[in-house]
Every structure is written in structure tokens, then in C-alpha cells.
Write an enzyme that holds these catalytic residues in place. Structure first.
Site, PDB file in Angstrom:
ATOM      1  CE  LYS A  17      46.268  37.092  36.982  1.00  0.00           C
ATOM      2  NZ  LYS A  17      45.796  38.217  37.804  1.00  0.00           N
TER       3      LYS A  17
HETATM    4  N1  GLU Z   1      42.999  37.741  40.080  1.00  0.00           N
HETATM    5  C1  GLU Z   1      42.878  38.817  41.007  1.00  0.00           C
HETATM    6  C2  GLU Z   1      43.812  39.951  40.635  1.00  0.00           C
HETATM    7  O1  GLU Z   1      44.214  40.089  39.508  1.00  0.00           O
HETATM    8  C3  GLU Z   1      43.016  38.372  42.456  1.00  0.00           C
HETATM    9  C4  GLU Z   1      44.344  37.798  42.821  1.00  0.00           C
HETATM   10  C5  GLU Z   1      44.380  37.175  44.203  1.00  0.00           C
HETATM   11  O2  GLU Z   1      43.444  37.340  44.962  1.00  0.00           O
HETATM   12  O3  GLU Z   1      45.374  36.536  44.487  1.00  0.00           O
HETATM   13  O4  GLU Z   1      44.119  40.786  41.433  1.00  0.00           O
END
Ligand code: GLU
Length: 452
Positions: free
Chosen positions: A141
Site C-alpha cells: 500500500k
Molecule cells: N485499493 C483497493 C483495495 O484496497 C484496490 C487495490 C488494487 O487493486 O491493487 O483493495
């Protein structure tokens, strides 16, 4: 890390025979200075969930320590030249929680509330999410601490490009693949992809997902998270013996996830009686007219002032409405020890990451409230991110129907697996989902072996 995981950890224990186990603590690691054991907030919640899964699996403190701490993290300064010429220094992070099953994967968040510990928690949840729905990634993240709404589009572009160029050494289609999250969108992913590609001298579509269609995005990606939320919500209603018509839902958050979830649930016959955003909440016992509400929110920037419903005293009031289903689709920690007993919905579907604290989980379990955990409920986004990455790497594009069928299949498979496991072991859906994911990741890790 110095723990010898190979010799101390148990692989796939027989749950019935698991020895009595004291809840593991991250003692004995040399990294405790980073985050004290007394911390609170999303990272404490994520670690408590991990500790429960480790205890159920009968794994030891070494495995807990390995999974409680990110594999790699990078904090960068992001100097921004404002439109008026002033220089402002922002801070950004990218955390790769685990890469045992493949490249890091997870969103990039722009918010004034971003902290390193929050990004660590979100990265850990991505690891579980990817493992649970069997996409070949670890968890990661990123975040930059600023409120993009207070900056011009050009400024947001400069923040994105500078942040990207700072983290280039650790991202890439086989290393770590960012995607949109709160405060970021398709355009931000396009800027990231362009900055990365410019530094390499050729276009690398697979470095980010959630991109615009014309730049290697996938059909069905913008609505994937919310469609996945709707799939599991409808599966849960059917499990509870309820029909969509005659069921009411309140949705907290009217961003990408909340807006889409409300729309898909409405299309399935569920009555959407309340939605809120950070400014306030609107309620209509007969059901809100969502196209009109979306138009109002797009025009004014908020659901407040919408004529097709009455205003609630504040956004939080939505959480305590007498509805059947509550979809928290905003931020972490909104359902906690101080308010969980006021929630009247019997089904909670977590569109957001980490909206329920462990203390609230216990209150819901005692009350018989079914909570579909984030790592299952909102996994649709990363599932279609995976499809986008596969398509970009193969330069071969699927139809929207293909994408949506495969998404539904994976969401339903994950739902059935979690439900069965929870029933078999008489544990909550969150514990079941986390246990299944932790087991998958630990097995991958231990099978690879500890190097050197
Ligand atoms: N931000 C989204 C999540 O928390 C998508 C993450 C992604 O597609 O890599 O799942």
C-alpha cells in the site's frame, strides 16, 4: 529478522489438535522500536486480527512476528511546487507487507490522515485479500499525506510524478503494482505509469492497475470493488433467507465504492434508504433516487442539500438507522467499542478497509450480527486489477462480460469457502477469512524456505 521460521513453525496444523496457545506478541524481534505494543488504530486492529488467526492455526510467535511487520517500506519526501511558486514538503510512503506469493499489490491513498502505521495496516490487509481470493500477489500500500481536494489538478499531477519517481526502485510489474485507493483515480494511475515508463525508456502498462481504458485499463475495473460488494451482500442475504426486495440498506461513504454498491444493490431490488459522505447524510424511507442523488453529488460535491430525502443530524447517525444491511464504505475504525451496540443492522458488509475494530467485532458476534469482512467484501477491486495486469502483460483484452463473469465466480467461490470454514470451526467470517489467508501466505513462505 532473525527468527528461524523453518524449524519453529508448524505447517497446516490439525485445528482440533492445536496446542493451547498464548496470544503471540511481537516480542523477541529487533524491530519493536518501530511500533509499540500499546499502539492503537488500524495497525493495532490488523495485528490483533493476525494474532487471532495465528492462535487458531496454532502457529508460533516467529510466524506472528514475520507477518506483523512489513517486508519492506520506503518513506520519501515529496517536495511540491505550488501553482503560486511556493514550495511545500509532503511525505509519502510505500509499504510492501509481504511478497511470498508474488509482487506486492495495493492502492495508493491521498489523504490528510495518511500515516505510516495506517499504510502498514492497509498493506497487511492487502496480503490477506490477495491470498483469500487467490490472486498471485503479496500485499502493499502507498500513501501521500495531503488532501487532493485542496490542490489544483496540475499540483496533484506534480505530487504523483515526484512520489512515483522517488519509489521507482521498489515498484514495477514484477515487484509492486499500485492501484487507485481513496483520493486517487485512473488519471493518477496513468501519470504513475507514464513516469515509470519514462524512466525506463519504454511503456510498461503493467506497472499500475486501475488505469484508463485507452492506456491498458480493463473493462469493468472502475466498478469492480462495488460490484464485488454487491455480490457478497446478495449472497449473504440469500444465506440469511432474505430476498433483496423488502430489504433496506444504508451506505456510509458516497465515493467510488459506496456509490457503486448502492447502485448495484438498488438494481438487485434492495431499497437504499440512506447514504452519507463526510459532510452529512440523507435519508428517505421509501428509497433514495440514486441517479438524481449521484447527479446532485457530482454537481455540488456532497449529498447534502439533496431534495429527494431528509437530512440526518450528522453522518454518524446513518450507522444507527433501523436498516437490514449496513455498508461502511468510507474509512477505518468507524465501528468501535463506543458505538457498535447502537448498530441495528443484522448484516454489515465492509466496503471500506478496516471499518470495524476487534472490540466492535466481539460486540457484533455476541449480538448475532453477521459481518462480511473487508478482505472478502471489497476484494473485487484487486481481482479485476489482477485481470487488468494479466491483460496488459499479454496485450490481449477481454470483454466486459468476461471480466464480470470471472469476477462474480471468484467472489462467490471466496464467499462459499469462508462461510463453510466459519461454520465448520464455529468462528466469525473475519476469523475464517483471515485464517484461510494467513494459512495460504504462511504455507507459501515456509515452502520457499528461509534464505540463507
Ligand atoms: N485499493 C483497493 C483495495 O484496497 C484496490 C487495490 C488494487 O487493486 O491493487 O483493495
Amino acid at each position: 529478522m532473525t527468527t528461524d521460521l523453518d524449524s519453529s513453525a508448524k505447517l497446516r496444523p490439525d485445528l482440533d489438535c492445536a496446542p493451547p496457545h498464548t496470544r503471540p506478541r511481537p516480542s523477541g524481534t529487533s524491530r519493536e522500536e518501530e511500533t509499540p505494543d500499546t499502539l492503537s488504530g488500524p495497525l493495532a486492529d490488523a495485528r490483533a486480527q493476525l494474532a487471532d488467526a495465528i492462535e487458531i492455526l496454532g502457529l508460533d510467535d516467529g510466524v506472528y512476528s514475520m507477518l506483523a511487520h512489513p517486508r519492506r517500506e520506503m518513506t520519501v519526501s515529496v517536495p511540491l511546487r505550488r501553482d503560486d511558486g511556493e514550495i511545500e514538503l509532503l511525505v509519502g510512503h510505500r509499504v510492501q507487507h509481504n511478497v511470498s506469493r508474488g509482487p506486492g499489490k495495493g492502492g495508493l491513498r491521498y489523504s490528510k490522515d495518511v500515516t505510516l502505521d495506517e499504510v502498514r495496516a492497509l498493506a497487511m490487509w492487502m496480503t490477506w485479500k490477495c491470498a483469500l481470493v487467490d490472486v498471485p500477489y503479496g500485499g502493499a500500500k502507498g500513501g501521500v499525506r495531503f488532501d487532493p481536494k485542496l490542490y489544483s489538478r496540475d499540483e496533484v499531477q506534480r505530487v504523483t510524478r515526484r512520489y512515483t519517481s522517488e519509489i521507482i526502485p521498489i515498484i514495477g510489474p514484477t515487484q509492486d503494482i499500485p492501484a487507485p485507493d481513496m483520493g486517487t483515480d485512473e488519471q493518477v494511475m496513468a501519470w504513475m505509469m507514464d513516469t515509470y515508463s519514462a524512466s525506463l525508456g519504454h511503456t510498461v502498462l503493467g506497472v499500475t492497475t486501475g488505469k484508463p481504458l485507452e492506456l491498458g485499463g480493463s473493462l469493468g475495473r472502475p466498478t469492480a470493488t462495488s460490484l464485488g460488494v454487491a455480490h457478497v451482500a446478495l449472497a449473504a442475504l440469500s444465506y440469511l433467507g432474505r430476498r433483496p426486495s423488502g430489504t433496506t440498506v444504508a451506505v456510509q461513504g458516497f465515493g467510488k465504492v459506496g456509490r457503486g454498491a448502492a447502485r448495484f444493490l438498488r438494481e438487485a431490488g434492495v431499497k437504499v434508504v440512506a447514504v452519507c459522505d463526510e459532510y452529512g447524510a440523507v435519508f428517505n424511507a421509501d428509497g433514495l433516487c440514486l441517479p438524481e442523488l449521484e447527479a446532485h453529488s457530482a454537481a455540488t460535491g456532497s449529498v447534502l442539500g439533496f431534495k429527494g430525502g431528509e437530512e440526518l443530524e450528522n453522518s454518524d447517525a446513518l450507522l444507527y438507522l433501523d436498516v437490514d444491511v449496513l455498508v461502511p464504505a468510507a474509512i477505518e475504525g468507524v465501528l468501535h467499542a463506543g458505538n457498535a451496540d447502537r448498530v441495528r443492522a443484522s448484516l454489515i458488509v465492509e466496503g471500506a478497509n478496516g471499518p470495524t475494530t476487534p472490540a466492535a467485532d466481539e460486540i457484533f458476534r455476541a449480538a448475532g450480527t453477521l459481518v462480511i469482512p473487508d478482505i472478502l467484501a471489497n476484494a473485487g477491486g484487486v481481482i479485476v486489477s489482477y485481470f487488468e495486469w494479466v491483460q496488459a502483460n499479454q496485450a490481449y483484452w477481454w470483454s466486459q462480460t468476461d471480466v464480470e463473469n470471472r469476477l462474480r465466480e471468484r467472489m462467490e467461490r471466496a464467499w462459499n469457502r469462508v462461510l463453510e470454514y466459519a461454520a465448520l470451526h464455529d468462528i466469525s467470517l473475519r476469523s475464517a477469512a483471515t485464517v484461510l489467508a494467513v494459512d495460504t501466505v504462511t504455507t507459501a513462505h515456509l515452502t520457499r524456505g528461509l534464505y540463507p
